[in-house]
Design a protein around this motif. Structure first.
Motif, mmCIF file in Angstrom:
data_model
loop_
_atom_site.group_PDB
_atom_site.id
_atom_site.type_symbol
_atom_site.label_atom_id
_atom_site.label_comp_id
_atom_site.label_asym_id
_atom_site.label_seq_id
_atom_site.Cartn_x
_atom_site.Cartn_y
_atom_site.Cartn_z
ATOM 1 N N ASN A 8 -43.794 3.841 128.028
ATOM 2 C CA ASN A 8 -44.831 4.332 127.130
ATOM 3 C C ASN A 8 -45.645 5.446 127.786
ATOM 4 O OD1 ASN A 8 -46.422 4.482 124.854
ATOM 5 N ND2 ASN A 8 -47.692 2.738 125.404
ATOM 6 N N ASN A 9 -46.199 6.315 126.959
ATOM 7 C CA ASN A 9 -47.073 7.398 127.418
ATOM 8 C C ASN A 9 -46.398 8.225 128.511
ATOM 9 O OD1 ASN A 9 -49.367 8.995 127.504
ATOM 10 N ND2 ASN A 9 -50.397 7.664 128.967
ATOM 11 N N MET A 10 -45.217 8.688 128.230
ATOM 12 C CA MET A 10 -44.400 9.360 129.241
ATOM 13 C C MET A 10 -44.655 10.861 129.367
ATOM 14 S SD MET A 10 -42.902 7.026 130.774
ATOM 15 C CE MET A 10 -41.813 7.998 131.770
ATOM 16 N N ASP A 11 -45.527 11.419 128.552
ATOM 17 C CA ASP A 11 -45.796 12.856 128.638
ATOM 18 C C ASP A 11 -46.197 13.295 130.040
ATOM 19 O OD1 ASP A 11 -45.692 14.083 125.753
ATOM 20 O OD2 ASP A 11 -46.635 12.118 125.580
ATOM 21 N N PRO A 12 -47.184 12.654 130.684
ATOM 22 C CA PRO A 12 -47.564 13.109 132.025
ATOM 23 C C PRO A 12 -46.417 13.006 133.036
ATOM 24 C CG PRO A 12 -49.192 11.545 131.183
ATOM 25 C CD PRO A 12 -48.035 11.559 130.233
ATOM 26 N N VAL A 13 -45.628 11.967 132.943
ATOM 27 C CA VAL A 13 -44.522 11.768 133.888
ATOM 28 C C VAL A 13 -43.446 12.832 133.685
ATOM 29 C CG1 VAL A 13 -42.710 10.172 134.628
ATOM 30 C CG2 VAL A 13 -44.968 9.297 134.010
ATOM 31 N N ILE A 14 -43.048 13.031 132.445
ATOM 32 C CA ILE A 14 -41.999 14.000 132.145
ATOM 33 C C ILE A 14 -42.464 15.418 132.477
ATOM 34 C CG2 ILE A 14 -40.645 15.026 130.271
ATOM 35 C CD1 ILE A 14 -40.606 12.129 129.053
ATOM 36 N N ASN A 15 -43.726 15.692 132.255
ATOM 37 C CA ASN A 15 -44.258 17.025 132.537
ATOM 38 C C ASN A 15 -44.473 17.286 134.025
ATOM 39 O OD1 ASN A 15 -44.233 17.870 129.848
ATOM 40 N ND2 ASN A 15 -46.195 16.895 129.462
ATOM 41 N N MET A 16 -44.352 16.271 134.878
ATOM 42 C CA MET A 16 -44.490 16.433 136.320
ATOM 43 C C MET A 16 -43.162 16.723 136.999
ATOM 44 S SD MET A 16 -47.257 13.670 137.741
ATOM 45 C CE MET A 16 -46.099 12.345 137.651
ATOM 46 N N GLN A 17 -42.151 17.111 136.263
ATOM 47 C CA GLN A 17 -40.805 17.283 136.811
ATOM 48 C C GLN A 17 -40.761 18.133 138.073
ATOM 49 O OE1 GLN A 17 -37.530 16.017 135.948
ATOM 50 N NE2 GLN A 17 -39.067 14.582 135.283
ATOM 51 N N ARG A 18 -41.652 19.090 138.213
ATOM 52 C CA ARG A 18 -41.602 19.940 139.402
ATOM 53 C C ARG A 18 -42.014 19.184 140.651
ATOM 54 N NH1 ARG A 18 -43.812 24.186 135.769
ATOM 55 N NH2 ARG A 18 -41.978 25.397 135.222
ATOM 56 N N ARG A 19 -42.814 18.142 140.485
ATOM 57 C CA ARG A 19 -43.298 17.397 141.648
ATOM 58 C C ARG A 19 -42.544 16.097 141.871
ATOM 59 N NH1 ARG A 19 -49.456 16.914 140.584
ATOM 60 N NH2 ARG A 19 -48.693 16.851 138.479
ATOM 61 N N ILE A 20 -42.171 15.417 140.813
ATOM 62 C CA ILE A 20 -41.470 14.139 140.933
ATOM 63 C C ILE A 20 -40.264 14.169 140.002
ATOM 64 C CG2 ILE A 20 -41.607 11.644 140.571
ATOM 65 C CD1 ILE A 20 -44.610 11.841 141.026
ATOM 66 N N GLU A 21 -39.093 14.017 140.554
ATOM 67 C CA GLU A 21 -37.881 13.982 139.731
ATOM 68 C C GLU A 21 -37.807 12.635 139.034
ATOM 69 O OE1 GLU A 21 -34.665 14.962 137.689
ATOM 70 O OE2 GLU A 21 -35.785 16.362 138.926
ATOM 71 N N PHE A 22 -37.767 12.655 137.721
ATOM 72 C CA PHE A 22 -37.750 11.427 136.941
ATOM 73 C C PHE A 22 -36.514 11.342 136.062
ATOM 74 C CE2 PHE A 22 -38.707 9.379 132.871
ATOM 75 C CZ PHE A 22 -38.954 8.095 133.305
ATOM 76 N N GLU A 23 -36.212 12.412 135.361
ATOM 77 C CA GLU A 23 -35.155 12.376 134.360
ATOM 78 C C GLU A 23 -33.781 12.093 134.956
ATOM 79 O OE1 GLU A 23 -35.279 15.845 131.788
ATOM 80 O OE2 GLU A 23 -37.448 15.891 131.994
ATOM 81 N N GLY A 24 -33.437 12.742 136.052
ATOM 82 C CA GLY A 24 -32.119 12.547 136.663
ATOM 83 C C GLY A 24 -31.870 11.108 137.080
#
Length: 90
Positions: A31-47
Motif C-alpha cells: 500500500n501507498n507505494m508512490d514514495p517507494v516507486i518514485n525513489m528508484q534512483r536511490r533504492i532499487e525496488f522494481e527489479g
C-alpha cells in the motif's frame, strides 16, 4: 551501511516463503507505494520485486499507488514491470 536492495528483496522473499511453508495461496498488498516507486534512483525496488514474483505462482501481489505512478510503472519499456501485470483502476 546497509544494502537496501538486499533488504527489500530478502524481506519480500521471507514473506513469500511463509506462504509456501503454509502451503497456502495469498495476497501481498503493498500500500501507498508512490514514495517507494518514485525513489528508484536511490533504492532499487522494481527489479527485486519482479524477480521474486516470477518465482511464485501462489502469491498475488497488489501494488496500490496513484494512477500516474502505475502508468509509469507499466508503461515505460525500460522498467521491469513494462506491460507485466493487470491494472485495476479504482
Amino acid at each position: 551501511m546497509p544494502d537496501h536492495r538486499r533488504g527489500i528483496a530478502s524481506s519480500l522473499e521471507i514473506a513469500m516463503k511463509a506462504y509456501d511453508a503454509a502451503n497456502k495461496q495469498g495476497f501481498l498488498v503493498l500500500n501507498n507505494m508512490d514514495p517507494v516507486i518514485n525513489m528508484q534512483r536511490r533504492i532499487e525496488f522494481e527489479g527485486p520485486l519482479q524477480s521474486i514474483m516470477q518465482l511464485r505462482n501462489n502469491i498475488a501481489v497488489v501494488i496500490v499507488a496513484t494512477k500516474s505512478t502505475i502508468d509509469k510503472l507499466v508503461g515505460d519499456r525500460d522498467r521491469p514491470f513494462f506491460m507485466s501485470f493487470r491494472v485495476f483502476r479504482l
